[in-house]
Structure formats: structure tokens, C-alpha cells
Design a protein around this motif. Sequence first.
Motif, PDB file in Angstrom:
ATOM      1  N   SER A  84       0.831  -1.200   0.000  1.00  8.87           N
ATOM      2  CA  SER A  84       0.000   0.000   0.000  1.00  8.87           C
ATOM      3  C   SER A  84       0.866   1.250   0.000  1.00  8.87           C
ATOM      4  CB  SER A  84      -0.939  -0.009   1.210  1.00  8.87           C
ATOM      5  OG  SER A  84      -0.200  -0.114   2.413  1.00  8.87           O
ATOM      6  N   SER A  85       2.039   1.160   0.557  1.00 12.03           N
ATOM      7  CA  SER A  85       3.005   2.258   0.507  1.00 12.03           C
ATOM      8  C   SER A  85       4.385   1.682   0.768  1.00 12.03           C
ATOM      9  CB  SER A  85       2.679   3.344   1.535  1.00 12.03           C
ATOM     10  OG  SER A  85       2.856   2.857   2.841  1.00 12.03           O
ATOM     11  N   VAL A 114       3.511   6.412  -2.108  1.00 15.66           N
ATOM     12  CA  VAL A 114       2.206   5.769  -1.994  1.00 15.66           C
ATOM     13  C   VAL A 114       1.631   5.366  -3.356  1.00 15.66           C
ATOM     14  CG1 VAL A 114      -0.160   6.056  -1.179  1.00 15.66           C
ATOM     15  CG2 VAL A 114       1.723   7.066   0.108  1.00 15.66           C
ATOM     16  N   THR A 115       1.836   6.199  -4.339  1.00 17.87           N
ATOM     17  CA  THR A 115       1.208   5.991  -5.647  1.00 17.87           C
ATOM     18  C   THR A 115       2.177   5.324  -6.617  1.00 17.87           C
ATOM     19  OG1 THR A 115      -0.071   8.002  -5.274  1.00 17.87           O
ATOM     20  CG2 THR A 115      -0.014   7.141  -7.524  1.00 17.87           C
ATOM     21  N   GLY A 116       1.702   4.317  -7.357  1.00 13.64           N
ATOM     22  CA  GLY A 116       2.537   3.672  -8.350  1.00 13.64           C
ATOM     23  C   GLY A 116       3.072   4.686  -9.344  1.00 13.64           C
ATOM     24  N   GLU A 123       5.186   6.988  -8.611  1.00 11.02           N
ATOM     25  CA  GLU A 123       5.504   8.239  -7.914  1.00 11.02           C
ATOM     26  C   GLU A 123       7.009   8.446  -7.802  1.00 11.02           C
ATOM     27  OE1 GLU A 123       3.764   8.333  -4.054  1.00 11.02           O
ATOM     28  OE2 GLU A 123       4.389  10.391  -3.632  1.00 11.02           O
ATOM     29  N   ASP A 145       5.515   1.219 -10.926  1.00 12.92           N
ATOM     30  CA  ASP A 145       4.130   1.368 -11.375  1.00 12.92           C
ATOM     31  C   ASP A 145       3.203   0.361 -10.700  1.00 12.92           C
ATOM     32  OD1 ASP A 145       5.007   2.189 -14.842  1.00 12.92           O
ATOM     33  OD2 ASP A 145       4.866   3.426 -13.020  1.00 12.92           O
ATOM     34  N   ARG A 161       3.669  -0.965  -7.795  1.00 10.35           N
ATOM     35  CA  ARG A 161       3.838  -0.832  -6.332  1.00 10.35           C
ATOM     36  C   ARG A 161       4.486  -2.075  -5.724  1.00 10.35           C
ATOM     37  NH1 ARG A 161      -1.611   0.224  -5.810  1.00 10.35           N
ATOM     38  NH2 ARG A 161      -1.680  -0.779  -3.782  1.00 10.35           N
ATOM     39  N   ASN A 215       0.334   5.376   7.255  1.00 10.95           N
ATOM     40  CA  ASN A 215       1.309   5.501   6.181  1.00 10.95           C
ATOM     41  C   ASN A 215       2.731   5.752   6.649  1.00 10.95           C
ATOM     42  OD1 ASN A 215      -0.024   4.912   3.859  1.00 10.95           O
ATOM     43  ND2 ASN A 215      -0.721   6.987   3.482  1.00 10.95           N
TER      44      ASN A 215
END
Lengths: 113, 111
Positions: free
Chosen positions: A30-31, A50-52, A54, A67, A69, B98
Amino acid sequence: TQLLEQSPQFLSIQEGENLTVYCNSSSVFSSLQWYRQEPGEGPVLLVTVVTGGEVKKLKRLTFQFGDARKDSSLHITAAQPGDTGLYLCAGALGGAGSYQLTFGKGTKLSVIP
Amino acid sequence: DAGVTQSPTHLIKTRGQHVTLRCSPISGHKSVSWYQQVLGQGPQFIFQYYEKEERGRGNFPDRFSARQFPNYSSELNVNALLLGDSALYLCASSINYNEQFFGPGTRLTVL
């Protein structure tokens, strides 16, 4: 079985050189977080992605999340002796209400003046 | 603001004894996690507590237990110590799911 593979395990470079550390897994996170740890101390958080896809920059450090993750990289430009330390990547797993980090074994970086 | 604090910083025990390690999270953080780091390895997850409830447990034997108090501080207990329990024990606190912030750790040596 190591869930997160870091490479290389050891890296010794001259001051001013560039380097890249890799963190790979077959799991989706997830991160993903990168830490730096000095001997006998706790890890210090450098960045969370956090984002693919990123990309985050922190002065001379560039972090990228794959991409899908599943993987990440840390690139250091013009390394300095102060960058010496153990670099750890950690993937976050868990659903609502629970959370745990899975760490790689780390990359021990030595920057020689 | 103070970061995560842990006590004691160093501890020497003998096999078969028990040990209690303590952690105070960053003010406002309600989640505390414990990790074990043996030499040459990355930290390994032991427990996570949130609002005084256990929310996650790693692959550790029942000799390991923990709890979280109303002020969100936490204790990690290890019974019947083995030589292999020698490690740096890290506590981390977080305000969301997170990011975790680590304390300096407690170095446990079992003789």
C-alpha cells in the motif's frame, strides 16, 4: 523467504559519485518507506511513496515507486560522507485497522572522502 | 516536540529471565508498533497496538507479549529469554497508517 530484496547489500564509493539502491518484491504494498539508520540507533524516515510511478526528491536523493507498487529505487547524486549509513526500504502491509512494515535487509553505504 | 522514547537503552539478562521494555510514542500518536532487529538484518515486525488493542502480530512465539496503556505508551515483555533474543528492540509510533517514526531502540543482550 525474504519478502523484500534490497541490492546491493554493501556499497563503497568515492565522494561525488552517484549511486542507486534497489528494493524489489513480488508483493504489492500500500506504501513504501525508505529509512536511514546509524549504528546503534533507530531508523530515521526519509520518505514515503504511496502511488505507483511516484517520484519524490529530497535534496540529492530521488525516490521512485514502481508502477505496480512492488519495487522502488533510491538514487543519490554526488554522494557525500554524511550519506554513509544503512539504507532500509520497508513495504506497508495491512488492511483497515492493522498495519505492519516489512523491511529489507538494508544496503550499507560507505562514502569515502 | 519529543520523538519516540524508549527505556532502558541497554539491558543485559541471562537465559531464562524475563524482560520488560518500555516505549512512549510521539504526542498525539495512538498507534505503537514493536520490531526486533538482529545484527545484519532489517527490523522484523512483532506487534502493533492501536487504541490499546492489538491490531497485528508477527511470527514470534508466545513468550513475546505486549500491551498499550491509556496514555498510549506501551510495554513489550519477553519471558524465558533465549540467546537468540539478543537484538535491538525498536518501537515505532504513527498517527496514520502511512508513516511510522522509530525510537532509538533498546539493546538487549542475553548471556
